[in-house]
Design a protein around this motif. Structure first.
Motif, PDB file in Angstrom:
ATOM      1  N   LYS A  59       5.093   1.545   0.244  1.00  0.00           N
ATOM      2  CA  LYS A  59       5.845   2.217  -0.825  1.00  0.00           C
ATOM      3  C   LYS A  59       6.711   3.346  -0.271  1.00  0.00           C
ATOM      4  O   LYS A  59       7.871   3.501  -0.665  1.00  0.00           O
ATOM      5  N   ARG A  60       6.138   4.123   0.652  1.00  0.00           N
ATOM      6  CA  ARG A  60       6.910   5.215   1.267  1.00  0.00           C
ATOM      7  C   ARG A  60       8.112   4.664   2.033  1.00  0.00           C
ATOM      8  O   ARG A  60       9.211   5.223   1.981  1.00  0.00           O
ATOM      9  N   MET A  61       7.907   3.547   2.727  1.00  0.00           N
ATOM     10  CA  MET A  61       8.986   2.941   3.508  1.00  0.00           C
ATOM     11  C   MET A  61      10.087   2.417   2.580  1.00  0.00           C
ATOM     12  O   MET A  61      11.273   2.557   2.885  1.00  0.00           O
ATOM     13  N   LEU A  62       9.720   1.814   1.474  1.00  0.00           N
ATOM     14  CA  LEU A  62      10.722   1.334   0.512  1.00  0.00           C
ATOM     15  C   LEU A  62      11.577   2.495   0.024  1.00  0.00           C
ATOM     16  O   LEU A  62      12.809   2.405  -0.013  1.00  0.00           O
ATOM     17  N   SER A  63      10.927   3.576  -0.341  1.00  0.00           N
ATOM     18  CA  SER A  63      11.639   4.752  -0.829  1.00  0.00           C
ATOM     19  C   SER A  63      12.557   5.320   0.250  1.00  0.00           C
ATOM     20  O   SER A  63      13.724   5.650  -0.007  1.00  0.00           O
ATOM     21  N   LYS A  64      12.048   5.390   1.462  1.00  0.00           N
ATOM     22  CA  LYS A  64      12.819   5.934   2.589  1.00  0.00           C
ATOM     23  C   LYS A  64      14.116   5.170   2.817  1.00  0.00           C
ATOM     24  O   LYS A  64      15.148   5.769   3.142  1.00  0.00           O
ATOM     25  N   PHE A  65      14.082   3.833   2.634  1.00  0.00           N
ATOM     26  CA  PHE A  65      15.259   3.017   2.920  1.00  0.00           C
ATOM     27  C   PHE A  65      16.114   2.741   1.684  1.00  0.00           C
ATOM     28  O   PHE A  65      16.986   1.867   1.710  1.00  0.00           O
ATOM     29  N   ASP A 113       0.850  -1.191   0.000  1.00  0.00           N
ATOM     30  CA  ASP A 113       0.000   0.000   0.000  1.00  0.00           C
ATOM     31  C   ASP A 113       0.889   1.245   0.000  1.00  0.00           C
ATOM     32  O   ASP A 113       2.114   1.139  -0.129  1.00  0.00           O
ATOM     33  N   ASP A 114       0.290   2.412   0.148  1.00  0.00           N
ATOM     34  CA  ASP A 114       1.073   3.655   0.122  1.00  0.00           C
ATOM     35  C   ASP A 114       2.103   3.700   1.241  1.00  0.00           C
ATOM     36  O   ASP A 114       3.208   4.216   1.066  1.00  0.00           O
TER      37      ASP A 114
END
Length: 199
Positions: free
Chosen positions: A131-137, A127-128
């Protein structure tokens, strides 16, 4: 393992199965065969596993992973550290799953892990928030198991896949990759829908 004969499909609670599985995983058996035997022992039930072909289900060894990377044909990415469905995690567990897997791959291969494949990968498994967590790491993309093509407008953290089995010949392979096969399927579906609506 035959799901049809499993107590999971009976009125029996799943908690003993989950507990038994966790217990067998904690001891980290040397082989898949040992893991199956440990699970059978804990559950007190034989599982219908083809033990003659058990090695086919073994994970890759790290030297095999390195060989594949060096070939230049294969890219290695993360899949969480314990195959957890990320949308079911609280933020702390999600962070641990994403970072630990990324760190282990980097340590074992000497390469930054930037690719991610969602466990199960179906709608609802990402979910969103994920996705945000993937980008953050520092992950650069997220692969789903949702069937379809991607284009320049596709969400990079929600990439679809083309499902190809071992029975596909090279002509069919090229048709699937190029989108021609889906194009013909869509035409067939449209014609079928038209004919059904005009009966």
């Amino acid at each position: 393992f035959s799901a049809a004969n499993s107590p999971l499909n009976s009125s029996m609670s799943t908690a003993p199965w989950l507990s038994a599985f966790s217990t067998s995983r904690r001891s980290f058996p040397e082989s898949i065969g040992e893991a199956v035997e440990a699970l059978e022992s804990t559950l007190g039930q034989k599982l219908s596993v083809d033990k003659d072909n058990i090695e086919a289900y073994c994970p890759l060894e790290w030297h095999e992973v390195l060989e594949m990377i060096k070939s230049g044909v294969i890219s290695i990415g993360s899949h969480t550290s314990s195959h957890t469905i990320l949308t079911r995690c609280n933020p702390e567990n999600m962070e641990r799953e994403l970072l630990l897997s990324k760190q282990v791959i980097a340590e074992r291969t000497g390469m930054d892990c930037r690719l991610f494949s969602y466990p199960n990968g179906e709608k609802g498994d990402f979910d969103d928030r994920t996705k945000r967590m993937l980008s953050k790491f520092g992950y650069k993309c997220g692969l789903t198991t949702v069937s379809g093509m991607n284009d320049s407008y596709s969400d990079i953290f929600e990439l679809k896949r083309l499902h190809i089995n071992s029975n596909v010949n090279m002509i069919m392979f090229a048709m699937i990759l190029s989108g021609v096969f889906k194009f013909f399927l869509d035409i067939k579906q449209s014609v079928s829908n038209f004919l059904m609506s005009n009966k």
